[in-house]
Scaffold this motif. Structure first.
Motif, short mmCIF file in Angstrom:
data_model
loop_
_atom_site.label_atom_id
_atom_site.label_comp_id
_atom_site.label_asym_id
_atom_site.label_seq_id
_atom_site.Cartn_x
_atom_site.Cartn_y
_atom_site.Cartn_z
N ARG A 60 50.43 61.13 38.30
CA ARG A 60 49.34 61.03 37.10
C ARG A 60 47.87 61.66 38.30
O ARG A 60 47.77 62.42 38.93
CB ARG A 60 48.31 59.93 37.40
N THR A 61 47.88 62.65 35.96
CA THR A 61 46.76 63.13 36.61
C THR A 61 45.63 62.84 36.27
O THR A 61 45.15 61.17 36.03
CB THR A 61 45.91 64.70 35.00
N SER A 62 43.93 63.70 36.93
CA SER A 62 43.27 62.75 37.31
C SER A 62 41.96 63.12 37.00
O SER A 62 41.88 64.38 36.64
CB SER A 62 43.07 61.73 39.23
N THR A 63 40.87 62.74 36.15
CA THR A 63 39.57 63.22 36.34
C THR A 63 38.52 61.73 37.25
O THR A 63 38.44 60.94 36.21
CB THR A 63 39.03 63.64 34.43
N ARG B 228 49.67 56.52 29.52
CA ARG B 228 48.10 55.67 29.68
C ARG B 228 46.91 56.09 30.00
O ARG B 228 47.27 56.47 31.06
CB ARG B 228 48.62 53.97 30.77
N VAL B 229 45.71 55.96 28.83
CA VAL B 229 45.27 56.75 29.88
C VAL B 229 44.23 55.37 30.38
O VAL B 229 43.67 53.98 29.81
CB VAL B 229 43.54 57.05 28.63
N ARG B 230 43.31 55.50 32.07
CA ARG B 230 42.68 54.35 32.68
C ARG B 230 41.61 54.58 32.94
O ARG B 230 41.37 56.20 33.00
CB ARG B 230 43.44 54.07 34.07
N TRP B 231 40.62 54.04 33.39
CA TRP B 231 39.20 54.49 33.40
C TRP B 231 38.42 53.10 33.05
O TRP B 231 38.57 51.98 33.36
CB TRP B 231 38.53 55.40 31.75
N TYR B 232 37.52 52.99 34.26
CA TYR B 232 36.13 52.42 35.03
C TYR B 232 34.98 52.16 33.88
O TYR B 232 34.47 53.81 34.04
CB TYR B 232 36.00 52.11 36.45
N GLY B 233 34.55 51.42 32.96
CA GLY B 233 33.94 51.69 31.95
C GLY B 233 32.45 51.56 32.82
O GLY B 233 32.22 51.36 34.25
N PRO B 234 30.74 51.99 32.33
CA PRO B 234 29.93 51.69 33.40
C PRO B 234 29.59 50.61 33.67
O PRO B 234 29.09 49.68 35.27
CB PRO B 234 28.58 51.62 31.84
N ASP B 235 30.12 49.53 33.55
CA ASP B 235 30.07 48.06 33.82
C ASP B 235 30.98 47.58 35.25
O ASP B 235 31.29 46.82 35.82
CB ASP B 235 30.66 46.68 33.03
N LYS C 51 41.50 61.07 27.28
CA LYS C 51 40.92 61.60 28.41
C LYS C 51 39.62 61.96 27.87
O LYS C 51 38.29 61.87 28.96
CB LYS C 51 41.15 62.05 29.31
N GLN C 52 39.56 63.45 27.86
CA GLN C 52 38.02 64.19 27.79
C GLN C 52 37.35 63.32 26.85
O GLN C 52 36.53 63.91 27.20
CB GLN C 52 39.01 65.55 26.92
N THR C 53 37.45 62.74 25.89
CA THR C 53 36.29 62.12 24.98
C THR C 53 35.69 60.96 25.75
O THR C 53 34.91 60.92 25.28
CB THR C 53 37.20 61.59 23.78
N LEU C 54 36.41 60.39 26.99
CA LEU C 54 36.04 59.09 27.62
C LEU C 54 34.98 59.96 28.36
O LEU C 54 33.62 59.34 29.34
CB LEU C 54 37.58 58.63 28.36
N THR C 55 35.67 61.28 29.16
CA THR C 55 35.00 61.05 30.44
C THR C 55 33.35 61.93 29.65
O THR C 55 32.28 61.80 30.13
CB THR C 55 34.89 62.55 30.67
N GLY C 56 33.66 63.00 28.41
CA GLY C 56 32.52 62.99 27.74
C GLY C 56 31.04 62.13 26.96
O GLY C 56 30.14 62.17 28.12
#
Length: 415
Positions: free
Chosen positions: A5-8, A56-63, A81-86
């Motif tokens: 996986r690639t990750s940011t 699959r783009v995975r992330w943790y929201g602010p919550d 991924k870039q949009t979510l990170t920004g």
């Protein structure tokens, strides 16, 4: 889990929660492989559905809760991924699932949180929601509404007949739009959408001068005299500028003839045919001035009402109803006074009160206080054209300065 996986990593500093955004290749996942086998079998059978998403783009929201979204192609996942990170970095992140909430849900949530509005205002909002907003927008997802969609709806409000079968007036169209706009603002505040599409729309403009009627002293006296036993009520509306609901809620103890003041602290509202006593509009309690001769005329009815009695009542007692007063007393009085062509109503006597006060030299703050406007800006928006523009005074003052300068130059040249 084994797949690369690639990750940011996105880190919120100063002790706040850490959120991560990464792309996961599902090629080696058992569930993905099983889904692909089913898709391939279905494709052979003639199905035209799209294959399952590999990336699959995975992330943790602010919550702190985990989120995921799949894509068929890697460039699509990388863009997401870039949009979510920004958005996480800028604090503009919105959970994609929250934007799927129906307008009905958001509208009811907004309406349930109204606290400062009076009962009459809330009843009006309820009627607008049920008659114009929810029938059109109720099943829409808030995130699916575009600016053009709202513009089309406004066009329909302007062109099609309303619930009464008649074309909606400009003021009503604006009010309906503002209620819908408030619902979408709540969607923004509750993090369902990033921005409201109900902004910067051209709305119909009504000509306020056509809606306003300014009676002279003589016309107001003629109207009051024609109203018979309700003469003083007409004068109260025409000289004090109070609203109808405030006038019929005025009590004896709030009238002070000696100081020539009438204290306005409550108002009646007609809510679905029932008169309810509550606070004044915008909660602007105030004291309004009374002309001296008029104040003396009010002394007998103040004494008769007593401390807790109403100054103006229906013939059978209790508060006056607008429809009864207008049909039985006011409209016949308008006709008898020869004012039919003006389209005067009890409410429009507020405009007369404002115009007479301005003509008498009242400044904007005095008129604002008398009418119970929330701000002086509102008073100027409605009645600013009634104040003298004083442009001639400015021109005369400039003339004085210029002539003095010219005289000085002439003296210098002569020397």
């Amino acid at each position: 889990m084994g797949s690369p996986r690639t990750s940011t990593d996105y880190v919120i500093r100063r002790g706040e929660r850490m959120a991560r955004v990464w792309i996961e290749d599902r090629a080696g996942h058992a569930d993905y492989q099983a889904a692909m086998e089913k898709w391939q079998a279905a494709k052979k059978a003639g199905s035209k559905r799209q294959p399952p998403g590999r990336w699959r783009v995975r992330w943790y929201g602010p919550d702190g809760k985990p989120k995921a979204k799949t894509f068929q192609k890697l460039p699509q996942a990388e863009a997401e991924k870039q949009t979510l990170t920004g958005r996480l970095d800028k604090g503009s992140y919105r959970d994609p699932q929250s934007g799927k909430a129906a307008v009905t849900v958001v509208a009811e949530e907004w309406f349930g949180k109204l606290r400062k509005q009076g009962r009459r205002t809330k009843a009006d909002y309820r009627e607008i929601l049920d008659s114009y907003v929810l029938p059109y927008w109720g099943s829409w997802q808030v995130a699916a509404i575009a600016w053009d969609d709202v513009s089309t709806w406004v066009d329909e409000l302007c062109e099609k007949p309303g619930k009464s079968g008649r074309k909606l007036g400009a003021a009503r169209v604006v009010k309906i739009y503002r209620v819908f706009s408030a619902v979408l603002k709540h969607a923004v505040k509750s993090h369902r959408i990033a921005a409201s599409p109900a902004t910067e729309h051209d709305l119909p403009r009504r000509d306020d001068d056509d809606d306003h009627v300014y009676l002279s002293h003589e016309q107001l006296e003629a109207l009051a005299n024609a109203a018979g036993e309700y003469r003083l009520l007409v004068l109260t509306l025409g000289y004090c500028g109070i609203r109808w609901g405030e006038a019929i809620a005025a009590k004896g103890r709030r009238l002070n003839v000696d100081t020539r003041r009438l204290r306005i602290v409550q108002a009646y509202s007609d809510v679905k045919g029932k008169l309810e006593l509550g606070p004044v509009k915008t909660h602007e309690k105030r004291s309004v001035p009374l002309p001296r001769s008029f104040a003396e005329e009010l002394r007998p009815i103040g004494d008769a009402a007593g401390a807790d009695g109403l100054l103006y009542t229906a013939p059978e007692g209790g508060p006056l109803r607008y429809s009864n007063f207008r049909g039985r007393i006011f409209d016949p009085a308008v006709k008898a006074a020869g004012l039919t062509e003006l389209g005067i109503t009890p409410h429009k006597l507020r405009h007369t009160a404002a115009s007479l006060a301005i003509a008498a030299g009242a400044d904007v703050k005095v008129v604002q206080l008398m009418l119970g406007h929330k701000s002086a800006a509102m008073t100027l928006d409605v009645y600013g054209h009634l104040w003298p523009d004083r442009l001639d005074e400015v021109a005369d003052a400039l003339d004085i300065g210029r002539n003095a300068a010219l005289e000085k130059l002439r003296a210098q040249l002569a020397a």
